[in-house]
Design a protein around this motif. Structure first.
Motif, PDB file in Angstrom:
ATOM      1  N   CYS A  76       0.869  -1.174   0.000  1.00 44.09           N
ATOM      2  CA  CYS A  76       0.000   0.000   0.000  1.00 44.09           C
ATOM      3  C   CYS A  76       0.911   1.230   0.000  1.00 44.09           C
ATOM      4  N   ALA A  77       0.276   2.401  -0.141  1.00 42.13           N
ATOM      5  CA  ALA A  77       1.057   3.646  -0.182  1.00 42.13           C
ATOM      6  C   ALA A  77       1.351   4.146   1.231  1.00 42.13           C
ATOM      7  N   GLY A  78       0.308   4.107   2.092  1.00 42.12           N
ATOM      8  CA  GLY A  78       0.433   4.685   3.436  1.00 42.12           C
ATOM      9  C   GLY A  78       1.326   3.816   4.326  1.00 42.12           C
ATOM     10  N   ALA A  99       2.646   4.606  -5.684  1.00 40.19           N
ATOM     11  CA  ALA A  99       1.526   4.950  -6.575  1.00 40.19           C
ATOM     12  C   ALA A  99       1.104   3.704  -7.315  1.00 40.19           C
ATOM     13  N   TYR A 100      -0.165   3.311  -7.144  1.00 42.41           N
ATOM     14  CA  TYR A 100      -0.602   2.139  -7.912  1.00 42.41           C
ATOM     15  C   TYR A 100      -1.726   2.521  -8.843  1.00 42.41           C
ATOM     16  N   SER A 101      -2.573   3.391  -8.412  1.00 40.74           N
ATOM     17  CA  SER A 101      -3.523   4.004  -9.332  1.00 40.74           C
ATOM     18  C   SER A 101      -4.149   5.197  -8.625  1.00 40.74           C
ATOM     19  N   GLY A 151      -4.460  18.786  -0.551  1.00 40.45           N
ATOM     20  CA  GLY A 151      -3.368  17.867  -0.896  1.00 40.45           C
ATOM     21  C   GLY A 151      -3.308  17.705  -2.398  1.00 40.45           C
ATOM     22  N   THR A 152      -2.191  18.167  -2.978  1.00 37.78           N
ATOM     23  CA  THR A 152      -2.076  18.124  -4.445  1.00 37.78           C
ATOM     24  C   THR A 152      -0.976  17.165  -4.872  1.00 37.78           C
ATOM     25  N   GLY A 153      -0.936  16.004  -4.219  1.00 35.29           N
ATOM     26  CA  GLY A 153      -0.004  14.948  -4.614  1.00 35.29           C
ATOM     27  C   GLY A 153      -0.595  14.202  -5.804  1.00 35.29           C
ATOM     28  N   LYS A 154      -0.248  12.915  -5.889  1.00 34.49           N
ATOM     29  CA  LYS A 154      -0.655  12.149  -7.067  1.00 34.49           C
ATOM     30  C   LYS A 154      -2.181  12.054  -7.188  1.00 34.49           C
ATOM     31  N   PRO A 175       1.257  22.363   1.339  1.00 33.11           N
ATOM     32  CA  PRO A 175       2.500  23.062   1.700  1.00 33.11           C
ATOM     33  C   PRO A 175       3.612  22.818   0.676  1.00 33.11           C
ATOM     34  N   PHE A 176       3.512  21.731  -0.077  1.00 33.74           N
ATOM     35  CA  PHE A 176       4.540  21.416  -1.087  1.00 33.74           C
ATOM     36  C   PHE A 176       3.864  21.080  -2.421  1.00 33.74           C
ATOM     37  N   PRO A 177       3.275  22.059  -3.087  1.00 31.37           N
ATOM     38  CA  PRO A 177       2.549  21.755  -4.330  1.00 31.37           C
ATOM     39  C   PRO A 177       3.522  21.364  -5.442  1.00 31.37           C
ATOM     40  N   LEU A 207      -2.042  11.236   6.513  1.00 28.85           N
ATOM     41  CA  LEU A 207      -2.240  11.387   7.954  1.00 28.85           C
ATOM     42  C   LEU A 207      -0.875  11.553   8.605  1.00 28.85           C
ATOM     43  N   LEU A 208      -0.674  12.697   9.208  1.00 25.03           N
ATOM     44  CA  LEU A 208       0.568  13.025   9.911  1.00 25.03           C
ATOM     45  C   LEU A 208       0.155  13.636  11.241  1.00 25.03           C
ATOM     46  N   PRO A 209       1.096  13.773  12.192  1.00 28.89           N
ATOM     47  CA  PRO A 209       0.697  14.448  13.438  1.00 28.89           C
ATOM     48  C   PRO A 209       0.061  15.811  13.156  1.00 28.89           C
ATOM     49  N   GLN A 210       0.532  16.504  12.120  1.00 32.54           N
ATOM     50  CA  GLN A 210       0.001  17.845  11.812  1.00 32.54           C
ATOM     51  C   GLN A 210      -1.372  17.795  11.141  1.00 32.54           C
ATOM     52  N   THR A 211      -1.739  16.659  10.557  1.00 39.92           N
ATOM     53  CA  THR A 211      -3.032  16.595   9.858  1.00 39.92           C
ATOM     54  C   THR A 211      -4.078  15.777  10.632  1.00 39.92           C
ATOM     55  N   LEU A 212      -3.692  15.261  11.807  1.00 44.63           N
ATOM     56  CA  LEU A 212      -4.664  14.531  12.630  1.00 44.63           C
ATOM     57  C   LEU A 212      -5.835  15.465  12.961  1.00 44.63           C
ATOM     58  N   ASN A 231     -13.802  12.116   2.093  1.00 50.68           N
ATOM     59  CA  ASN A 231     -12.489  11.686   2.607  1.00 50.68           C
ATOM     60  C   ASN A 231     -12.173  10.277   2.116  1.00 50.68           C
ATOM     61  N   THR A 232     -11.223  10.210   1.194  1.00 50.49           N
ATOM     62  CA  THR A 232     -10.729   8.898   0.734  1.00 50.49           C
ATOM     63  C   THR A 232      -9.283   8.700   1.183  1.00 50.49           C
ATOM     64  N   SER A 233      -8.802   9.554   2.100  1.00 53.83           N
ATOM     65  CA  SER A 233      -7.369   9.503   2.452  1.00 53.83           C
ATOM     66  C   SER A 233      -7.092   8.623   3.666  1.00 53.83           C
ATOM     67  N   ARG A 234      -7.291   9.179   4.839  1.00 54.85           N
ATOM     68  CA  ARG A 234      -7.128   8.414   6.078  1.00 54.85           C
ATOM     69  C   ARG A 234      -8.200   8.911   7.047  1.00 54.85           C
ATOM     70  N   LEU A 257     -17.305   8.944   2.931  1.00 57.40           N
ATOM     71  CA  LEU A 257     -16.065   8.420   3.523  1.00 57.40           C
ATOM     72  C   LEU A 257     -15.710   7.061   2.941  1.00 57.40           C
ATOM     73  N   ASP A 258     -14.456   6.916   2.570  1.00 55.55           N
ATOM     74  CA  ASP A 258     -13.946   5.580   2.265  1.00 55.55           C
ATOM     75  C   ASP A 258     -13.062   5.089   3.401  1.00 55.55           C
ATOM     76  N   VAL A 259     -12.837   5.973   4.348  1.00 57.20           N
ATOM     77  CA  VAL A 259     -11.950   5.679   5.475  1.00 57.20           C
ATOM     78  C   VAL A 259     -12.616   6.205   6.746  1.00 57.20           C
ATOM     79  N   GLN A 296     -12.257   0.969  -0.072  1.00 58.18           N
ATOM     80  CA  GLN A 296     -12.216   0.268  -1.358  1.00 58.18           C
ATOM     81  C   GLN A 296     -11.803   1.181  -2.507  1.00 58.18           C
ATOM     82  N   ALA A 297     -11.405   2.429  -2.186  1.00 57.15           N
ATOM     83  CA  ALA A 297     -11.112   3.372  -3.271  1.00 57.15           C
ATOM     84  C   ALA A 297      -9.998   2.853  -4.184  1.00 57.15           C
ATOM     85  N   PHE A 298      -9.052   2.123  -3.592  1.00 60.07           N
ATOM     86  CA  PHE A 298      -7.925   1.626  -4.393  1.00 60.07           C
ATOM     87  C   PHE A 298      -8.306   0.423  -5.252  1.00 60.07           C
ATOM     88  N   PHE A 299      -9.485  -0.146  -5.014  1.00 58.15           N
ATOM     89  CA  PHE A 299      -9.776  -1.524  -5.429  1.00 58.15           C
ATOM     90  C   PHE A 299     -10.245  -1.612  -6.887  1.00 58.15           C
TER      91      PHE A 299
HETATM   92  P1  NAD Z   1       1.133  11.970  -2.192  1.00 59.82           P
HETATM   93  O1  NAD Z   1       2.247  11.759  -1.245  1.00 59.82           O
HETATM   94  O2  NAD Z   1       1.404  11.896  -3.660  1.00 59.82           O
HETATM   95  O3  NAD Z   1       0.459  13.398  -1.919  1.00 59.82           O
HETATM   96  C1  NAD Z   1       0.099  13.872  -0.659  1.00 59.82           C
HETATM   97  C2  NAD Z   1       0.161  15.389  -0.732  1.00 59.82           C
HETATM   98  O4  NAD Z   1      -0.390  15.910   0.480  1.00 59.82           O
HETATM   99  C3  NAD Z   1       1.594  15.945  -0.862  1.00 59.82           C
HETATM  100  O5  NAD Z   1       1.689  16.809  -1.982  1.00 59.82           O
HETATM  101  C4  NAD Z   1       1.813  16.678   0.459  1.00 59.82           C
HETATM  102  O6  NAD Z   1       2.635  17.822   0.311  1.00 59.82           O
HETATM  103  C5  NAD Z   1       0.378  17.065   0.796  1.00 59.82           C
HETATM  104  N1  NAD Z   1       0.188  17.475   2.174  1.00 59.82           N
HETATM  105  C6  NAD Z   1       0.896  17.111   3.281  1.00 59.82           C
HETATM  106  N2  NAD Z   1       0.413  17.756   4.359  1.00 59.82           N
HETATM  107  C7  NAD Z   1      -0.611  18.538   3.931  1.00 59.82           C
HETATM  108  C8  NAD Z   1      -1.497  19.439   4.577  1.00 59.82           C
HETATM  109  N3  NAD Z   1      -1.407  19.670   5.897  1.00 59.82           N
HETATM  110  N4  NAD Z   1      -2.408  20.068   3.828  1.00 59.82           N
HETATM  111  C9  NAD Z   1      -2.490  19.863   2.493  1.00 59.82           C
HETATM  112  N5  NAD Z   1      -1.680  19.011   1.824  1.00 59.82           N
HETATM  113  C10 NAD Z   1      -0.757  18.366   2.544  1.00 59.82           C
HETATM  114  O7  NAD Z   1       0.004  10.953  -1.772  1.00 59.82           O
HETATM  115  P2  NAD Z   1      -1.165  10.347  -2.679  1.00 59.82           P
HETATM  116  O8  NAD Z   1      -0.675   9.151  -3.423  1.00 59.82           O
HETATM  117  O9  NAD Z   1      -1.814  11.450  -3.437  1.00 59.82           O
HETATM  118  O10 NAD Z   1      -2.155   9.812  -1.544  1.00 59.82           O
HETATM  119  C11 NAD Z   1      -2.819  10.699  -0.664  1.00 59.82           C
HETATM  120  C12 NAD Z   1      -3.382   9.899   0.487  1.00 59.82           C
HETATM  121  O11 NAD Z   1      -4.411   9.031  -0.008  1.00 59.82           O
HETATM  122  C13 NAD Z   1      -2.370   8.927   1.125  1.00 59.82           C
HETATM  123  O12 NAD Z   1      -1.645   9.569   2.156  1.00 59.82           O
HETATM  124  C14 NAD Z   1      -3.222   7.835   1.649  1.00 59.82           C
HETATM  125  O13 NAD Z   1      -3.492   8.129   3.019  1.00 59.82           O
HETATM  126  C15 NAD Z   1      -4.516   7.934   0.849  1.00 59.82           C
HETATM  127  N6  NAD Z   1      -4.816   6.743   0.047  1.00 59.82           N
HETATM  128  C16 NAD Z   1      -6.019   6.144   0.211  1.00 59.82           C
HETATM  129  C17 NAD Z   1      -6.357   5.032  -0.561  1.00 59.82           C
HETATM  130  C18 NAD Z   1      -7.709   4.349  -0.437  1.00 59.82           C
HETATM  131  O14 NAD Z   1      -7.886   3.239  -0.946  1.00 59.82           O
HETATM  132  N7  NAD Z   1      -8.701   4.963   0.201  1.00 59.82           N
HETATM  133  C19 NAD Z   1      -5.438   4.528  -1.484  1.00 59.82           C
HETATM  134  C20 NAD Z   1      -4.206   5.180  -1.631  1.00 59.82           C
HETATM  135  C21 NAD Z   1      -3.902   6.287  -0.861  1.00 59.82           C
END
Ligand code: NAD
Length: 329
Positions: A76-78, A99-101, A151-154, A175-177, A207-212, A231-234, A257-259, A296-299
């Motif tokens: 998994c990614a997390g 990154a898987y999808s 969050g503007t990651g993948k 914070p890191f676009p 999910l980090l201490p700062q994003t809890l 919310n599909t993240s954590r 919510l997926d999480v 199941q978002a990854f599924f």
């Molecule tokens: P990623 O690492 O590519 O991107 C995460 C982005 O969040 C980064 O650009 C980072 O700078 C940003 N970020 C960090 N702290 C932040 C804050 N306080 N405010 C705004 N942005 C912030 O990760 P990703 O691949 O895009 O995945 C994102 C999240 O999705 C993962 O952390 C994981 O928890 C979750 N995820 C869920 C599933 C699922 O099946 N539901 C599957 C994969 C990932």
């Protein structure tokens, strides 16, 4: 290498065995989650393959290290449940699938949003009941709405492109676009501005201490009244009790919510014959404006194939060179 695979479902086994067609590794598949109680099963295995809710706290890591494990391949990614300091101290390598999808997760966020918005789940139930009335199914156009992406990651970048495709005005914060954000018609703002102006907020940060509990009673009160939150993240990005209060008051229009913050005691298992033990969860899903899916978002087929192939690449890399292409550092 001998690999002990935990939290194995039939689909995991199929995809991992297919990816390891050359039989590079000797797999032992275990259904239980990895924990201090199940970690002894890995004795004699050089590698452990674990999933998102497996417990890789210090106690588990100590048992794995004593049993001869050298490498942990997270499929998994997390990695928020891995004690990285502990792994370093014990000399355990950790790899993951960064990154898987991203498309799978972003597309699922849209599925949650549009199910809540257009109520296709209710519509299906009505049609099955010979009820063709539309009253109560009123939705809104996504076109022209303000869509906030946290969050503007993948995954966040996929979400932004999808929202732009719907004709939304997109606000985002990070914070890191990534540099490629500049080529898109999305506006980078701070979180307070995003929350104040968005009709839809979708969370894509880790999910980090700062994003809890990033979404808590204070931040919820600053959102546009009636906004949709996805919310599909954590799960622990959202304070569930605060979200319930916001749903009760109408401050939050809907919640997809997926999480879920206490999901590790519930998700990925068939509990249909058990009484509901989590009262908070029971309360949460009692709201008509709440839709929960069980992580199941990854599924998707594509994601499972990618997870298996990257996991194999990590194991092969560790076996041949003592380092893996996707280390968690
Ligand atoms: P990623 O690492 O590519 O991107 C995460 C982005 O969040 C980064 O650009 C980072 O700078 C940003 N970020 C960090 N702290 C932040 C804050 N306080 N405010 C705004 N942005 C912030 O990760 P990703 O691949 O895009 O995945 C994102 C999240 O999705 C993962 O952390 C994981 O928890 C979750 N995820 C869920 C599933 C699922 O099946 N539901 C599957 C994969 C990932």
């Amino acid at each position: 290498m001998k690999v002990a695979c935990f939290s194995t479902k039939p689909y995991d086994r199929r995809s991992l065995e297919a990816a390891d067609g050359a039989h590079e590794h000797e797999w032992n598949f275990f259904e239980p989650r990895l924990s201090p109680q199940t970690a002894p099963l890995a004795a004699g295995h050089q590698a452990v393959c674990a999933f998102v809710n497996d417990d890789l706290g210090r106690q588990t890591l100590d048992i794995l290290a004593r049993g001869g494990t050298k490498f942990i391949a997270m499929r998994c990614a997390g990695f928020d449940r891995v004690d990285l300091d502990g792994a370093r101290e014990l000399g355990l390598g950790v790899g993951r699938v960064p990154a898987y999808s991203p498309h799978a997760v972003a597309e699922h966020a849209v599925a949650l949003l549009q199910t809540l918005n257009r109520q296709t789940h209710q519509a299906r139930a009505r049609i099955e009941n010979n009820n063709f009335a539309l009253e109560g199914l009123l939705g809104f156009d996504l076109y022209g709405k303000t869509f906030g992406v946290v969050g503007t990651g993948k995954i966040g970048m996929c979400m932004i492109r999808i929202a732009l495709g719907f004709g939304c005005r997109v606000l985002c914060c990070d914070p890191f676009p990534p540099a490629e954000l500049e080529s898109l018609d999305a506006h980078l703002v701070e979180l307070p501005e995003l929350l104040a102006h968005s009709d839809i907020v979708s969370l894509h940060c880790p999910l980090l201490p700062q994003t809890l509990h990033l979404i808590n009673s204070q931040t919820l009160s600053t959102m546009k009244r009636g906004a949709f939150l996805i919310n599909t993240s954590r799960g622990a990005l959202v304070d569930t009790r605060a979200a319930i209060e916001a749903l009760e008051s109408g401050q939050l229009g809907a919640l997809g919510l997926d999480v879920y913050e206490n999901e590790s005691a519930l998700f990925f298992e068939d509990r249909s014959t058990e009484a509901r033990s989590d009262e908070l969860f029971a309360r949460l899903i009692s709201f008509p404006g709440v839709l929960v899916t069980g992580h199941q978002a990854f599924f998707t087929r594509e994601a499972l194939d990618n997870i298996a192939q990257t996991t194999l690449a990590n194991l092969n890399g560790w076996q041949t060179s003592g380092s893996c292409p996707n280390p968690v550092v």
